[in-house]
Design a protein around this motif. Structure first.
Motif, short mmCIF file in Angstrom:
data_model
loop_
_atom_site.label_atom_id
_atom_site.label_comp_id
_atom_site.label_asym_id
_atom_site.label_seq_id
_atom_site.Cartn_x
_atom_site.Cartn_y
_atom_site.Cartn_z
N GLU A 196 0.85 -1.20 0.00
CA GLU A 196 0.00 0.00 0.00
C GLU A 196 0.88 1.25 0.00
OE1 GLU A 196 -2.90 0.29 3.04
OE2 GLU A 196 -3.76 -1.70 2.70
N PRO A 197 0.57 2.23 -0.84
CA PRO A 197 -0.45 2.21 -1.90
C PRO A 197 0.07 1.47 -3.12
CG PRO A 197 0.70 4.29 -1.92
CD PRO A 197 1.26 3.53 -0.75
N SER A 215 -8.00 7.54 -7.10
CA SER A 215 -8.72 6.54 -6.30
C SER A 215 -8.33 5.11 -6.65
CB SER A 215 -10.24 6.71 -6.47
OG SER A 215 -10.62 6.47 -7.82
N SER A 227 -5.72 3.09 -6.15
CA SER A 227 -5.21 2.21 -5.10
C SER A 227 -6.30 1.83 -4.11
CB SER A 227 -4.04 2.89 -4.37
OG SER A 227 -3.42 2.02 -3.46
N ASP A 228 -7.05 2.79 -3.63
CA ASP A 228 -8.09 2.49 -2.65
C ASP A 228 -9.17 1.58 -3.24
OD1 ASP A 228 -6.85 4.02 -0.73
OD2 ASP A 228 -8.09 5.79 -1.06
N THR A 229 -9.53 1.82 -4.50
CA THR A 229 -10.54 0.99 -5.15
C THR A 229 -10.09 -0.46 -5.22
OG1 THR A 229 -11.34 2.86 -6.47
CG2 THR A 229 -11.87 0.64 -7.26
N LEU A 237 -7.67 -1.94 -3.44
CA LEU A 237 -7.33 -2.53 -2.15
C LEU A 237 -8.56 -3.00 -1.38
CD1 LEU A 237 -4.41 -0.19 -1.08
CD2 LEU A 237 -4.26 -2.65 -1.53
N ARG A 238 -9.71 -2.41 -1.63
CA ARG A 238 -10.92 -2.93 -0.98
C ARG A 238 -11.18 -4.37 -1.40
NH1 ARG A 238 -12.71 2.46 -1.60
NH2 ARG A 238 -13.66 2.04 -3.63
N TRP A 257 -8.15 -6.73 0.03
CA TRP A 257 -8.21 -7.14 1.43
C TRP A 257 -9.37 -8.11 1.70
CZ3 TRP A 257 -4.45 -7.39 4.56
CH2 TRP A 257 -3.41 -6.46 4.51
#
Length: 391
Positions: free
Chosen positions: A273-274, A326, A328-330, A332-333, A336
């Protein structure tokens, strides 16, 4: 050399990304350190989520998948000498398809070569420079030994866990989360028809075993072994004998046959991350590794490629950075969620070195609950068939 997007790695993430960008009219160059023949034949994962199948069809590379892929509507958890079926489609409305990763790669290479788009195989000395500028560069040596420089608008690192693109990240700007497991998988590819029409995940006092397949004539099987095991210590006869013990069930007959390939794969969980540093973006195994128990690795790579292709297409056509910001966040959801499911499957089905009878009873209790509760079975099924993709 000059291109819009330089892609390092010709695995599923890199090739899907290149194909999707090609459909958007965005030129790319794919660099791969292995030979064309090696990439086309290397055996990897074989379970495609419904969303992965839908994406490949929508992208125009699903014809052979539809002809040769093997749709599955359930899987079996095997323990107490019996199969306990999880009806994936009945519980979720979705299915999985067994179709080897190497077959997906072949289809994508064929499509790219038919379009006249470049894949440079057998490159060496790859390095990424100027990640935080608007002109990142990739230097490499081509198959003829000539030093080359590829100037890009963006670099996509799709070169796997041992690749080089992650080294372009500033250590202070990234965090790596990881967990190792004290065992590995010994896998074989055998020329014999599958012994069961669906996948079998077997919990055994002797350790985990998995019965899978690649075609009506080829079976794929796995055994849990110690992490320091040597493949030389496992003869074909020893492998078949151990598989028979771990997969034993009333009325089940394991079909053996010539072993075509065998290897040992370590088990680990890794998340970076990221997944972005400047204009270098990671996708697939370069950014995350999951234990194979959950059948998520290739599917996560394809999901990353879809999200990244849309982010790059948006920026290159409109200069809007919203999807890039967005990205990385998209991803990574989903990552995980898949990491948790793969960890759960691994923990529920494998024997750990420090297990005692209490822990074994807990595992069996969890498995019995999973197959007897509609809610628990649905949770497993939803995770196994995968989160939907916004196609």
């Amino acid at each position: 050399m000059r291109t819009r997007v330089g892609i390092v790695g010709a695995g599923p993430a890199g090739l899907v990304l290149a194909h999707l960008l090609h459909l958007e009219g965005i030129d790319t160059v794919v660099l791969e350190r292995r030979s064309r023949e090696y990439v086309r034949r290397r055996t990897r994962a074989g379970v495609l989520e419904q969303s992965t199948v839908d994406l490949l069809r929508a992208a125009g590379v699903g014809a052979r998948l539809d002809r040769e892929g093997m749709p599955h509507h359930g899987l079996s958890l095997r323990f107490d000498r019996a199969d306990h079926r999880i009806p994936l489609t009945d519980l979720t409305g979705r299915s999985i398809t067994v179709y080897g990763q190497q077959e997906v790669v072949k289809d994508l290479i064929d499509a790219r070569e038919a379009a006249g788009a470049p894949i440079l195989f057998e490159v060496d000395d790859v390095a990424v420079h100027d990640a935080t500028t608007d002109r990142p560069r990739i230097t490499f040596t081509d198959a003829d030994g000539v030093a080359r420089t590829l100037v890009c608008d963006f670099v996509a690192g799709c070169d796997g866990f041992h690749g080089v693109t992650r080294s372009a990240f500033a250590p202070a700007r990234s965090e790596t989360y990881q967990r190792g497991y004290p065992f590995a998988w010994l896998g074989i590819l055998a020329r014999t028809p599958p012994s069961h029409h669906e996948l079998i995940y077997a919990y055994s006092p002797r350790g985990f075993a998995l019965h899978s397949m690649r075609s009506p004539e080829i079976t794929r099987l796995y055994l849990q072994v110690p992490s320091d095991e040597r493949i030389e210590d496992w003869s074909d006869d020893r492998i078949w004998d151990e598989l028979a013990l771990r997969l034993a069930a009333d009325g089940f007959d394991l079909r053996s046959g010539p072993v075509l390939e065998k290897s040992i794969t370590s088990m680990r969980s890794v998340v970076v991350e990221p997944m972005r540093h400047g204009r270098v973006l990671l996708a697939g195994d370069a950014a995350h590794i999951v234990p194979p128990t959950g059948a998520k690795g290739m599917n996560l790579a394809v999901a990353d490629a879809l999200v990244l292709s849309r982010a790059l297409a948006r920026y290159l056509s409109t200069r809007s950075t919203d999807l890039l910001d967005s990205y990385s966040d998209t991803c990574l959801r989903r990552v995980w969620r898949s990491e948790h499911f793969s960890w759960w499957m691994t923990s529920a089905l494998h024997r750990f070195p420090d297990d005692d009878p209490f822990q074994q009873r807990l595992q069996l209790s969890q498995l019995r609950y999973t197959v007897s509760s509609v809610a628990a079975a649905t949770s497993l099924a939803e995770n196994y068939v995968g989160l939907p993709l916004d196609l």
